[in-house]
Design an enzyme around this catalytic site. Structure first.
Site, PDB file in Angstrom:
ATOM      1  N   ASP A  90      10.364   9.071  -1.449  1.00 30.08           N
ATOM      2  CA  ASP A  90      10.205   7.626  -1.589  1.00 30.08           C
ATOM      3  C   ASP A  90      10.240   7.226  -3.056  1.00 30.08           C
ATOM      4  O   ASP A  90      10.198   8.070  -3.948  1.00 30.08           O
ATOM      5  CB  ASP A  90       8.875   7.180  -0.974  1.00 30.08           C
ATOM      6  N   SER A  91      10.234   5.958  -3.285  1.00 29.15           N
ATOM      7  CA  SER A  91      10.231   5.408  -4.638  1.00 29.15           C
ATOM      8  C   SER A  91       9.027   5.921  -5.422  1.00 29.15           C
ATOM      9  O   SER A  91       7.909   5.954  -4.918  1.00 29.15           O
ATOM     10  CB  SER A  91      10.183   3.884  -4.542  1.00 29.15           C
TER      11      SER A  91
END
Length: 101
Positions: free
Chosen positions: A51-52
């Protein structure tokens, strides 16, 4: 030739591992560095997506090239001169064609 890269990255500036439109990703950053070396688009396959903002101490990617003037074990050094400080190639090596990260 199938080449394995063991990578480490600080994910704060990236919107995850996998390429997305209009935002920086780890995959896109590595693929751009490989394009600078091989003068063509190289697609890498990652062992996982993140994920980010996620960091990785040890992650694996592989890719195929027809031929290379750079020995696979020296590719890590060359990539590290091109990549930003947020991405580090710990080592690189040739692996069997059937290997998939």
């Amino acid at each position: 030739m199938n080449i394995l890269l063991c990578i480490s990255y600080e994910g704060t500036p990236y919107h995850g591992f996998q390429v997305q439109s209009a935002v920086p990703t780890v995959q896109e950053t590595i693929e751009q560095a490989l394009k600078n070396i091989y003068a063509k688009r190289i697609h890498i396959t990652g062992a996982a997506r993140t994920d980010s903002g996620v960091h990785a101490e040890r992650s694996y990617v592989n890719f195929f090239v027809d031929e290379t003037k750079i020995p696979p074990r020296k590719l890590a050094y060359v990539l590290n001169t091109i990549l930003p400080s947020t991405v580090l190639v710990l080592y690189s090596k040739q692996v069997p064609d059937g290997f998939h990260a």
